[in-house]
Design a protein around this motif. Structure first.
Motif, mmCIF file in Angstrom:
data_model
loop_
_atom_site.group_PDB
_atom_site.id
_atom_site.type_symbol
_atom_site.label_atom_id
_atom_site.label_comp_id
_atom_site.label_asym_id
_atom_site.label_seq_id
_atom_site.Cartn_x
_atom_site.Cartn_y
_atom_site.Cartn_z
ATOM 1 N N UNK A 63 0.803 -1.223 0.000
ATOM 2 C CA UNK A 63 0.000 0.000 0.000
ATOM 3 C C UNK A 63 0.840 1.279 0.000
ATOM 4 N N UNK A 64 0.268 2.339 0.630
ATOM 5 C CA UNK A 64 0.895 3.660 0.556
ATOM 6 C C UNK A 64 2.189 3.772 1.349
ATOM 7 N N UNK A 65 2.370 2.929 2.335
ATOM 8 C CA UNK A 65 3.596 3.021 3.139
ATOM 9 C C UNK A 65 4.835 2.856 2.270
ATOM 10 N N UNK A 66 4.780 1.868 1.383
ATOM 11 C CA UNK A 66 5.913 1.646 0.487
ATOM 12 C C UNK A 66 6.100 2.843 -0.441
ATOM 13 N N UNK A 67 5.001 3.391 -0.966
ATOM 14 C CA UNK A 67 5.087 4.554 -1.856
ATOM 15 C C UNK A 67 5.736 5.740 -1.155
ATOM 16 N N UNK A 68 5.326 5.992 0.080
ATOM 17 C CA UNK A 68 5.865 7.132 0.820
ATOM 18 C C UNK A 68 7.354 6.983 1.075
ATOM 19 N N UNK A 69 7.792 5.770 1.423
ATOM 20 C CA UNK A 69 9.218 5.533 1.683
ATOM 21 C C UNK A 69 10.047 5.767 0.430
ATOM 22 N N UNK A 70 9.584 5.237 -0.696
ATOM 23 C CA UNK A 70 10.320 5.407 -1.958
ATOM 24 C C UNK A 70 10.296 6.868 -2.382
#
Length: 716
Positions: A63-70
């Motif tokens: 979900x969005x957690x991965x997007x935010x980290x990248x």
């Protein structure tokens, strides 16, 4: 740039086949696929592999957690989320601004998805590629036939000759195809500031926090002259940092202007300090004007920021205090100050414009950023006459610029934009801090002596360390001003035994030149070598391998020195300079011989006095040069300079800062300047291979230094 990272779903068989189909389709599109083990592995790959151009992942699992980290690593990187009919899509407007595209798991859809990924990848590459570079890449790909310059015709001429073919193969096809004529209209004009060149200037100005920027292909030596030719009309008076680069002396020789020197400090180690606060006051400038023939109130000032050894000014104080219409910060060595918070308020372009003043900043983009040699920038903040400035620009700029140099300037700027740029500079700072701590650790653990490092105690946090007065003695500057100058952490000065920061000479010592020669023979090149200090620049190109190589070189020198190896075995290149002289000499004998010679000359006293009383200006550098071109010069031994007017600037390397300017005379009061030069000469006379490179002095085959002075200008 064709690597796609795939974070495949775990324990979901119905998702596996669409991902396998996608992998096959991506390969057809020319992509290489890699499979990180987990999210942390993915983050490390994205951080350390800039050729990754996209990430495919399962939305339900990451979900969005991965997007935010990248996104924190690279906000431009395309992300491809796979969903199914039951996936929850809870995405805010701000989050939708991230470069995320959604695809559904489905069989036989891989080719369409791969084509979309190719399209988005091309858009990503287009987004991160700056305008001029993009236009140059496009032109090279088109492969047009030209009947104009350059004569090698995209490398064709080189391939008609055996030696030319060697040259072509070494540099490669694209390098030569990108060497194009100014007649190529689709790339615009560097001199007229049109087309992609204009777009590039605007792009660079936005990146570096300037209102206007100019790209220069002849180095910051030329940038300095361009600014000076515009800002200081003939007959005017200019304030100039005495520790200026020699290009500014050349400006004074070219332009009929009167210099007033802003006199910086030095410590006993020879480290270049900054100009004290008092030098910027109205009272100090008025006194200089009153004491200088033909001087008027200055119209322009030039400040070197940072110094060669990495000291940065509180530039806001200078801008507010210095009562001149324009200020030029020669920032050749710090083109990165706009990209890390520790440099806030310490650069020419920091802060807002000021009414009635214009600020210039020149930067060597090639020195500590990723650009080709001769790449330089001029930044401007404030009102100025663009047409007149451009005349000065064209006066010094070639009509046949090397487009690869120009593109490298723009690319260096592009590399610093956004999160990837901030991370790049932050990594440079962190690597320098790590190296500093390692030197401290080795010093604490070492038996006997080890190298020290010029820095305050306790360097836990990334910051520029202030050179404060009184209680802090680490820097060795006796009369430091509070909150005025700061040490840049990426400029690392290693200290060798022999002299303290306060100038106390030890009984024994290891002159830094020995360590520099040892490192050079092992592939480690030092930026600057002082009497007992070595400067290393931790630029964005320094990685752990290079840093460890330097640490290993230092520890190996200590081991070899403690074993007292023969010079022949430890420094074979030096031995080759004079085998008879060095035949049976051991390293400790050589070190102590040079150290005792330095002690005899009382280097700390010389170092301080040589830069305390300046030679007397008998005529301006411009007038002295005019005498030289008329042939009114003669050559004398350097020891005979007292009472003679120097025709040239005289500056020893390192650090390459003028000691005597054209038109100046060494008098009895400034005799220490000559004594310092004679001490440098004497080391080479006693020890072959240690001759000092002195610009403006010619070393004869008999080992004598000869200088040019004006005829009929002898004063008793």
């Amino acid at each position: 740039m064709n690597i796609i990272a795939i974070m495949g779903p775990h324990n979901a068989f119905y998702k596996d086949e669409p991902i396998r189909e996608l992998e096959d389709a991506l390969v057809v599109q020319g992509f290489k696929t890699i499979y990180p083990k987990d999210a942390n592995d993915l983050f490390k790959l994205v951080e350390h592999n800039p050729r990754i151009c996209g990430v495919v992942f399962d939305w339900d699992e990451y979900s969005l957690d991965l997007c935010s980290e990248i996104n924190q690593l690279n906000e431009y990187l395309p992300l491809y989320a796979f969903i199914n009919t039951h996936s929850t899509m809870d995405v805010s407007i701000n989050e939708m601004r991230m470069a995320v595209w959604f695809f559904e798991y489905a069989l036989d859809a891989a080719n369409d998805i791969a084509q979309r990924i190719r399209q988005y990848t091309n858009e990503y590459i287009d987004t991160i590629t700056p305008p001029l570079t993009r236009a140059l890449f496009t032109y090279v790909k088109e492969g047009k036939y030209t009947f104009c310059t350059p004569g090698h015709m995209a490398g064709t001429a080189f391939q008609k000759s055996p030696v030319g073919s060697l040259f072509y193969d070494f540099f490669g096809a694209n390098t030569l195809k990108a060497d194009i004529s100014i007649s190529v209209t689709e790339l615009g004009s560097l001199l007229d500031h049109t087309g992609p060149h204009l777009e590039a200037e605007e792009y660079v100005a936005r990146t570096f926090g300037a209102e206007q920027s100019y790209m220069v292909t002849n180095g910051t030596s030329t940038s300095n002259k361009i600014v000076g030719m515009y800002a200081a009309p003939s007959g005017s008076t200019v304030l100039i940092d005495r520790n200026c680069h020699k290009s500014l002396t050349h400006l004074l020789m070219m332009s009929d202007i009167v210099p007033l020197w802003l006199k910086p400090t030095r410590n006993a180690l020879g480290i270049l300090g900054g100009i004290p606060k008092r030098e910027f006051t109205r009272e100090s400038i008025a006194l200089k004007v009153a004491q200088t023939e033909h001087a008027a109130w200055p119209v322009h000032a030039v400040i070197t920021n940072s110094t060669y050894d990495g000291l940065l000014y509180n530039t806001q104080y200078i801008k507010e205090t210095l009562e001149v219409p324009s200020i030029h910060f020669d920032s050749a060595w710090v083109p990165y100050t706009n990209f890390h918070p520790i440099y806030a308020g310490k650069s020419g372009m920091s802060g807002e414009r000021m009414a009635g003043k214009v600020f210039y900043e020149t930067q060597s983009t090639h020195k500590l950023l990723a650009a080709f040699s001769q790449a330089s920038l001029i930044h401007i903040k404030g009102d100025y006459d663009e047409e007149t400035f451009n005349e000065a620009y064209m006066m010094h700029t070639t009509t046949s610029p090397n487009y690869s140099i120009v593109a490298s300037i723009e690319t260096a700027a592009a590399m610093l934009r956004g999160n990837p740029g901030r991370r790049l500079i932050n990594r440079s700072v962190e690597r320098a801090l790590h190296f500093r701590r390692e030197v401290q650790r080795l010093r604490e653990e070492s038996d006997g002596w080890f190298f020290d490092i010029w820095q305050p105690d306790g360097i836990d946090e990334a910051e520029c360390w202030p050179i404060q007065p009184g209680e802090e003695e680490w820097h060795g500057f006796a009369d430091a001003d509070r909150d005025h100058m700061y040490l840049d952490p990426i400029k690392v000065t290693i200290l060798t035994p022999g002299m303290s920061e306060q100038g106390v000479m030890a009984e024994e010592g290891i002159p830094a030149a020995l360590v520099a020669k040892y490192l050079d023979e092992r592939g480690v090149v030092v930026e600057k070598t002082g009497p007992y200090n070595l400067l290393f620049l931790f630029s964005i190109g320094i990685d752990k391998t290079k840093a460890m190589g330097l640490l290993r070189g230092l520890t190996e020198f200590k081991r070899a020195y403690d074993l007292n190896l023969r010079v022949k075995n430890m420094l074979p290149d030096l031995y080759a300079e004079d085998p008879d002289f060095y035949r049976d000499m051991r390293i400790q004998t050589l070190a102590q011989g040079i150290h005792q010679l330095i002690r005899q000359h009382d280097l700390p006293r010389l170092m301080l006095r040589a830069f305390d009383v300046l030679p007397e200006m008998k005529m301006t550098p411009h007038q002295a040069y005019q005498q030289q071109v008329k042939g009114n010069v003669e050559t004398v031994d350097i020891s005979e300079m007292v009472g003679r007017i120097s025709a040239n600037m005289i500056l020893p390397y390192p650090p390459g800062v003028p000691l005597v300017m054209p038109g100046e005379m060494i008098t009895a009061e400034s005799r220490a300047v000559l004594d310092f030069l004679l001490m440098l000469c004497s080391i080479g006379e006693h020890y072959p291979g240690f001759e000092t490179d002195i610009h403006g002095a010619k070393l004869t085959s008999e080992g004598r230094y000869r200088v040019r002075v004006l005829k009929n200008a002898q004063v008793s």
